[in-house]
Design an enzyme around this catalytic site. Structure first.
Site, short mmCIF file in Angstrom:
data_model
loop_
_atom_site.label_atom_id
_atom_site.label_comp_id
_atom_site.label_asym_id
_atom_site.label_seq_id
_atom_site.Cartn_x
_atom_site.Cartn_y
_atom_site.Cartn_z
N HIS A 17 -1.71 -1.60 -0.78
CA HIS A 17 -1.29 -2.72 -0.31
C HIS A 17 0.19 -2.64 -0.41
O HIS A 17 0.42 -3.11 -1.32
CB HIS A 17 -1.71 -3.70 0.72
CG HIS A 17 -1.05 -4.14 1.84
ND1 HIS A 17 -0.94 -3.55 2.65
CD2 HIS A 17 -0.99 -5.51 1.98
CE1 HIS A 17 -0.36 -3.84 3.78
NE2 HIS A 17 -0.43 -5.93 3.06
N CYS A 42 1.90 -0.03 5.86
CA CYS A 42 2.62 -1.28 5.44
C CYS A 42 4.02 -0.40 4.80
O CYS A 42 4.40 -1.82 5.08
CB CYS A 42 1.78 -2.11 4.98
SG CYS A 42 0.81 -0.72 3.29
N HIS A 55 8.03 -4.37 -12.15
CA HIS A 55 8.82 -3.49 -11.20
C HIS A 55 9.57 -2.53 -11.51
O HIS A 55 10.24 -2.09 -12.91
CB HIS A 55 9.11 -5.03 -10.55
CG HIS A 55 11.23 -4.91 -11.47
ND1 HIS A 55 11.20 -5.76 -12.17
CD2 HIS A 55 12.24 -4.35 -11.83
CE1 HIS A 55 12.66 -5.64 -12.16
NE2 HIS A 55 13.28 -4.41 -12.63
N ASP A 100 -2.50 -0.70 8.13
CA ASP A 100 -2.97 0.09 8.77
C ASP A 100 -2.45 1.22 8.29
O ASP A 100 -2.40 2.19 8.48
CB ASP A 100 -2.67 -0.43 10.04
CG ASP A 100 -1.28 -0.85 10.13
OD1 ASP A 100 -0.72 -0.05 9.04
OD2 ASP A 100 -0.86 -0.22 10.91
#
Lengths: 305, 157
Positions: A298, A98, A265, A95
Site C-alpha cells: 500500500h 493507491c 527511501h 483498492d
C-alpha cells in the site's frame, strides 16, 4: 533503474487476501457463476469504500503511531524517525489504485500550492508526448482521450485566477468523486502503459523478473486494468513519462544486521531529466516534491515538515 | 452516466464509419437504448464454428468504460468457455483484465479469437472442457459442429 536492495517491492497483495478468504469459506463455490463472484467482489469493495474515501483527510503522523501501538518495535522505532522529517500523512483507499491515486492528489495539490505554471506547462508537453506514443502504438484515440482531457482539466483548474479555478476543498472533493478520481487514475495508467511500451527494451528485464508475460501482455493485464497494483516498474515508468521525481519511503520490518534501525527511501528520478540539477548525476540534487509512504502492499501520501 | 453515454456515442460513430472494415462483425446499437447492443459474429474458419453466425447481447453498465460490458451468446454454442444454458462467457478482458482501451468492437474480436482458441482449463461448459482436456479433439469438434449446424446456420428447406 536504481534498485534499493532493502526495498520491499514484492507487491504483497494485501487487498486481495480479503477476497480469497471469503471464497474459501464457501464450500460449493463451483455453483457460483462469474456474475455472482463479481457481484461479491463489488460488495466487498462497497464495504471497504465506507471505511475510507479514495483520498482521506490530512492526519498528523501520530495517527500512524497509534495504528502500531501494540505492533512491532521496529516499526515503532521507524515511525519515531519518520516523525523527525515528516509532519502528516494522507491515506488513500487500498483498492489497488493507491499509488496512482496518491500521485494524483500529491501532484495536483503541489501545483495548487506552488502555483507553478512553468511546471504545469512542462507536464502538459510530456502528456502530449504520451498521447502521440499511444497513437503510434495503435491505440484508438477515443478510447483514451476522455481520460487525458479530464486530467488536463484538473491541472488547469488548480491554477488560480480563472473562472474554473477550484479551492483546496474542491480538490479534495473531486479526488473522492469517482467520476473524476477514477478517470484521472485511468489517465495515469494509460501514461504508464505508453512509457513501458515505448521503452520496452529497457523495461523488459524488470517485467521478466515479475511475471512470464511479454511487455505488451504485462501492460494489458497489470497496468491498464483498474485495481491492478503498482510495482517499481509502474512507478519508474510514470515518473519517467511525466518527468516528475517521486520519493518512496519504506516502512517495513527490515532492519540492519547490527540491530540499528533506519528508514529507507528510494528516489525515482526521471530518466532524461532536463532539469539542470540532474545533470551532475547526483541523486541528492533532486528533491522530489512528491513523497509517498510505502507499507508492503500500500501507498499513502507523506507531508514533510 | 454522462461519460459512458459520450463514450458509447463515439463507439457508435466509429462503428458506422468502419462498417465494412471487419466483415466478420456486425455490431448494432438498440434503437432506443445506447446501453444495449447486439452483435452478429461469424464463426472463425478452420474451427467447428465455421459457417455459423452467432448472436451476442451486450449490456453496458453506467460505469462503462471503467467497467466492462456484460456480454453473452444468444445463439447456442458448444464451447468450453461459454455457459451452455446462459451463454455467459469466461474471458479475462470481460472481468479483471478489462480496461477502457477495449471497445465493444474489439471485445467482439476477442470473442472470435476465443472461439478459435478455447481455454479448457477454465471451463464454464465442463463437458466441452473435458473432451478437450482428455485429448478427444474429434469428439469436441463433432459436438461443436453439430450445435453450430443446429443453432447457428439457416435451416434448410
Amino acid at each position: 533503474m536504481q534498485s534499493n536492495p532493502d526495498a520491499r517491492v514484492d507487491n504483497a497483495d494485501a487487498e486481495s487476501n480479503l477476497t480469497s478468504v471469503e471464497v474459501s469459506l464457501i464450500d460449493d463455490w463451483q455453483n457460483f457463476r462469474d456474475d455472482d463472484v463479481m457481484q461479491q467482489q463489488s460488495d466487498i469493495q462497497a464495504v471497504e469504500s465506507e471505511k475510507i474515501p479514495f483520498v482521506g483527510d490530512k492526519e498528523p503522523l501520530s495517527s500512524l503511531a497509534d495504528e502500531y501501538k501494540t505492533g512491532s518495535p521496529i516499526l515503532l522505532e521507524k515511525i519515531k524517525i519518520l516523525n523527525e522529517q515528516y509532519a502528516a500523512i494522507r491515506r488513500t483507499r487500498g483498492d489497488g489504485n493507491c499509488f496512482f491515486r496518491s500521485f494524483m492528489f500529491a501532484y495536483l495539490e503541489h501545483i495548487m500550492e506552488s502555483q507553478d505554471k512553468a511546471e504545469a506547462d512542462r507536464i502538459k508537453a510530456n502528456v502530449e508526448q504520451c498521447r502521440l506514443t499511444l497513437q503510434k502504438l495503435g491505440y484508438t484515440e477515443f478510447t483514451f482521450e476522455d481520460f487525458f482531457a479530464l486530467f488536463l482539466e484538473q491541472l488547469d483548474d488548480v491554477i488560480q485566477g480563472s473562472d474554473a479555478s477550484i479551492s483546496h476543498d474542491e480538490l479534495v472533493q473531486r479526488s473522492r468523486d469517482q467520476s473524476v478520481s477514477d478517470y484521472v487514475v485511468m489517465f495515469f495508467r494509460f501514461v504508464t502503459s505508453s512509457e513501458v511500451q515505448k521503452r520496452s527494451d529497457f523495461f523488459e528485464p524488470f517485467i521478466q523478473g515479475l511475471t512470464s508475460a511479454s511487455v505488451q501482455q504485462f501492460c494489458k493485464t497489470a497496468v491498464e486494468p483498474m485495481g491492478e497494483e503498482s510495482d517499481h516498474v509502474h512507478i519508474t515508468a510514470l515518473s519517467d513519462a511525466l518527468g516528475v521525481p517521486i520519493r518512496v519511503v519504506y516502512l517495513d520490518r527490515s532492519s540492519c544486521d547490527n540491530g540499528s534501525v533506519s528508514v529507507n527511501h528510494h528516489d525515482f528520478a526521471p530518466a532524461g531529466n532536463d532539469q539542470p540539477s540532474a545533470q551532475n548525476g547526483s541523486l541528492e540534487a533532486i528533491s522530489p516534491f512528491i513523497t509517498l509512504l510505502y507499507r508492503p502492499g500500500h501507498y499513502d501520501i507523506l507531508y514533510s515538515k | 452516466m454522462q461519460q459512458s453515454r459520450a463514450r458509447l456515442f463515439k463507439e457508435y460513430k466509429e462503428v458506422q464509419r468502419e462498417k465494412s472494415a471487419d466483415p466478420d462483425i456486425q455490431l448494432v446499437c438498440d434503437d432506443s437504448n445506447i446501453f444495449k447492443w447486439n452483435a452478429l459474429i461469424k464463426g472463425p474458419s478452420e474451427t467447428p464454428f465455421e459457417g455459423g453466425v452467432f448472436q451476442l447481447a451486450f449490456s453496458v453498465p453506467e460505469q462503462y468504460p471503467l467497467q466492462p460490458p456484460q456480454v453473452r451468446f444468444l445463439t447456442k454454442i458448444f464451447h468450453p468457455n461459454v455457459h451452455f444454458k446462459t451463454g455467459e462467457i469466461c474471458l479475462d478482458i470481460l472481468k479483471n483484465a478489462w480496461s477502457p482501451a477495449w471497445t465493444l468492437q474489439s471485445v467482439c474480436r476477442a470473442i472470435i479469437a476465443l472461439m478459435a482458441h478455447p481455454e479448457p482449463d477454465s471451463p464454464l461448459n465442463c463437458d466441452s472442457g473435458n473432451l478437450l482436456r482428455s485429448g478427444d479433439i474429434r469428439g469436441y469438434q463433432s459436438m461443436a459442429r453439430m450445435y453450430t449446424r443446429l443453432a447457428a446456420m439457416p435451416k434448410k428447406g
